[in-house]
Design an enzyme around this catalytic site. Structure first.
Site, PDB file in Angstrom:
ATOM      1  N   HIS A 285       0.839  -1.201   0.000  1.00  0.00           N
ATOM      2  CA  HIS A 285       0.000   0.000   0.000  1.00  0.00           C
ATOM      3  C   HIS A 285       0.879   1.258   0.000  1.00  0.00           C
ATOM      4  O   HIS A 285       0.617   2.200  -0.773  1.00  0.00           O
ATOM      5  CB  HIS A 285      -0.913  -0.015   1.228  1.00  0.00           C
ATOM      6  CG  HIS A 285      -1.593   1.295   1.480  1.00  0.00           C
ATOM      7  ND1 HIS A 285      -2.824   1.609   0.947  1.00  0.00           N
ATOM      8  CD2 HIS A 285      -1.205   2.385   2.208  1.00  0.00           C
ATOM      9  CE1 HIS A 285      -3.156   2.830   1.331  1.00  0.00           C
ATOM     10  NE2 HIS A 285      -2.196   3.315   2.087  1.00  0.00           N
ATOM     11  N   GLU A 286       1.905   1.277   0.847  1.00  0.00           N
ATOM     12  CA  GLU A 286       2.796   2.444   0.884  1.00  0.00           C
ATOM     13  C   GLU A 286       3.534   2.613  -0.436  1.00  0.00           C
ATOM     14  O   GLU A 286       3.738   3.737  -0.911  1.00  0.00           O
ATOM     15  CB  GLU A 286       3.790   2.311   2.043  1.00  0.00           C
ATOM     16  CG  GLU A 286       3.143   2.242   3.420  1.00  0.00           C
ATOM     17  CD  GLU A 286       2.325   3.469   3.742  1.00  0.00           C
ATOM     18  OE1 GLU A 286       2.674   4.566   3.251  1.00  0.00           O
ATOM     19  OE2 GLU A 286       1.328   3.347   4.485  1.00  0.00           O
ATOM     20  N   HIS A 289       1.611   4.504  -3.049  1.00  0.00           N
ATOM     21  CA  HIS A 289       1.694   5.967  -3.034  1.00  0.00           C
ATOM     22  C   HIS A 289       2.850   6.453  -3.899  1.00  0.00           C
ATOM     23  O   HIS A 289       2.732   7.468  -4.595  1.00  0.00           O
ATOM     24  CB  HIS A 289       1.882   6.459  -1.601  1.00  0.00           C
ATOM     25  CG  HIS A 289       0.648   6.376  -0.759  1.00  0.00           C
ATOM     26  ND1 HIS A 289      -0.545   6.976  -1.112  1.00  0.00           N
ATOM     27  CD2 HIS A 289       0.405   5.755   0.440  1.00  0.00           C
ATOM     28  CE1 HIS A 289      -1.454   6.744  -0.191  1.00  0.00           C
ATOM     29  NE2 HIS A 289      -0.904   6.003   0.762  1.00  0.00           N
ATOM     30  N   GLU A 367      -5.632   7.173  -1.142  1.00  0.00           N
ATOM     31  CA  GLU A 367      -5.614   5.945  -0.344  1.00  0.00           C
ATOM     32  C   GLU A 367      -6.296   4.804  -1.088  1.00  0.00           C
ATOM     33  O   GLU A 367      -5.821   3.658  -1.049  1.00  0.00           O
ATOM     34  CB  GLU A 367      -6.288   6.183   1.009  1.00  0.00           C
ATOM     35  CG  GLU A 367      -5.567   7.168   1.908  1.00  0.00           C
ATOM     36  CD  GLU A 367      -4.153   6.731   2.229  1.00  0.00           C
ATOM     37  OE1 GLU A 367      -3.916   5.512   2.396  1.00  0.00           O
ATOM     38  OE2 GLU A 367      -3.278   7.611   2.315  1.00  0.00           O
ATOM     39  N   ASP A 371      -4.515   1.330  -2.142  1.00  0.00           N
ATOM     40  CA  ASP A 371      -5.104   0.032  -1.792  1.00  0.00           C
ATOM     41  C   ASP A 371      -5.231  -0.855  -3.030  1.00  0.00           C
ATOM     42  O   ASP A 371      -4.945  -2.060  -2.980  1.00  0.00           O
ATOM     43  CB  ASP A 371      -6.489   0.228  -1.170  1.00  0.00           C
ATOM     44  CG  ASP A 371      -6.419   0.620   0.299  1.00  0.00           C
ATOM     45  OD1 ASP A 371      -5.319   0.575   0.873  1.00  0.00           O
ATOM     46  OD2 ASP A 371      -7.476   0.970   0.868  1.00  0.00           O
TER      47      ASP A 371
END
Length: 423
Positions: A285-286, A289, A367, A371
């Site tokens: 997930h990070e 970004h 976000e 995801d």
């Protein structure tokens, strides 16, 4: 610009923002309390009633505390501005600076004004921080900070403020007085350079002053994480575990640094709660970004907003009404640069508050994108499992008020995130 009109606009904006904040927080408390007695159907098989009720109680306690802090901070802001507090402080510091050698008086007065203002602000905030840490966080089992560690952190922060903050502040104040009408462009460049420098040195110089960082020792997890980063085309300087449990039971993972200095950091509390597949999903997930350039876009946006802010300050500080309208009598025989800077930082957030829902919307969009990337690179099921564990362990409410969440939440509510991952 009329001083009376500015005073009225500021008072109206402050009152309106205060009313909106109270209204939203009250909605949140009522909504969470009304859903406290039953676990939402979507979580019934994964979250116990006791955990759900703890999250509700924690949210309500923090919200009620926030309402008190909100009223206090609004009163302090009003005191500094329209009621003349900053003007009185300015006069006192200006008189005290006359004891300095003449060549030091102008800069000494300005740095002293900011320093005393910041010190008073820190002292006013201290009781609230102590109560939050040692009463609310303590009551719900999250606080692991000792009183000694709390004040040690505070002193370290003060020392960093002196070592890093004073030089950049002195440079900006010097530019405001010496660089001519376009000083704001030079000051913006200096400020951006300072921020980039902090991003580079934070992982190896600043963060270790507060926490211990050990290389990730779990060989299996390290291999899993390195394979994930290779698949995603991401390079980092190292994988580290931070002793987050020294201060709090909350868990997290993050990237720090800039360019080649990037590090992957896991809280030890996170590794204690999640299995290897779940840690991989959280890290994916990070990485999402970075893949979508969310971090770069936010830095560019910060640069653009800072440029606009410096330009606006450059115009406002030339307007006598800017000072008089916010309760301050400008200096006649001394520079007003520090005074203008502090007034701008005090008043700006009052007007900027009303763009909060827009910023929250774009953050939630990012976000969801991260995801989706995690689901493609790792496992949506594992990310959902990790999110549930983190919500439970961090006592995040599963039933936020929809309006409150749309206004404030930078991350989508748990139900929306899990629904998107399952779709």
């Amino acid at each position: 610009m009329s001083p009376t009109l500015l005073s009225l606009a500021f008072a109206v904006a402050l009152a309106a923002s205060l009313l909106v904040k109270f209204w939203l927080s009250s909605r949140q408390v009522r909504h969470v309390a009304s859903h406290r007695g039953q676990v939402p159907a979507a979580f019934a098989g994964n979250v116990t009633l006791a955990a759900h009720q703890k999250a509700a109680d924690y949210t309500i306690a923090r919200s009620r505390f926030g309402l008190l802090a909100l009223a206090f901070n609004a009163a302090v802001l009003l005191g500094w501005t329209l009621l003349g507090g900053l003007s009185a402080l300015n006069g006192w510091v200006l008189d005290a600076s006359l004891a300095l050698p003449e060549s030091w008086q102008a800069m000494g007065y300005q740095l002293g004004l900011v320093a005393v203002f910041m010190l008073i602000g820190a002292l006013l905030d201290l009781p609230w921080e102590l109560w939050s840490t040692f009463r609310i966080e303590q009551a719900f089992g999250f606080n692991r900070t000792t009183l000694g560690l709390f004040f040690a952190d505070m002193l370290k922060g003060l020392a960093l403020g002196v070592l890093l903050g004073l030089p950049i502040l002195a440079l900006i104040l010097w530019l405001m007085g010496a660089a001519g009408p376009r000083w704001w462009l030079w000051a913006w460049g200096a400020w951006m350079g300072f921020n980039l420098l902090v991003m580079v040195i934070y992982p190896s110089v600043i963060a270790p002053l507060f926490n211990k960082f050990e290389p990730l020792a779990d060989a299996a997890l390290k291999e899993r994480v390195e394979k994930l980063m290779a698949r995603c085309g991401f390079a980092a300087k190292g994988l580290f575990v931070m002793d987050g449990s020294r201060r709090s039971a909350h868990g997290n993972a993050y990237f720090s640094g800039f360019g080649p200095a990037k590090r992957v950091v896991f809280f030890d509390t996170l590794l204690a709660k999640l299995n290897g597949a779940e840690v991989e999903a959280v890290l994916a997930h990070e990485l999402g970004h970075f893949k979508h350039r969310h971090i770069t876009k936010r830095i560019v946006l910060m640069f653009a907003m800072s440029l606009a802010g410096f330009a606006l300050l450059g115009w406002l500080m030339q307007q006598p009404a800017f000072y008089l309208g916010l309760g301050v009598v400008p200096n006649l025989g001394a520079p007003n640069d520090a005074l203008a800077l502090m007034l701008f930082l005090l008043a700006g957030p009052v007007f900027g508050f009303f763009v909060t829902p827009l910023a929250s919307h774009f953050s939630r969009r990012d976000e969801f994108q991260a995801d989706a990337y995690a689901r493609a690179q790792a496992s949506g099921h594992d990310l959902s499992s990790a999110l549930l564990k983190l919500h439970e362990d961090n006592a995040g409410t599963l039933t936020p008020d929809p309006v409150y969440a749309r206004f404030y939440y930078s991350h989508p509510p748990a139900a929306e995130r899990l629904a998107a991952l399952a779709s």
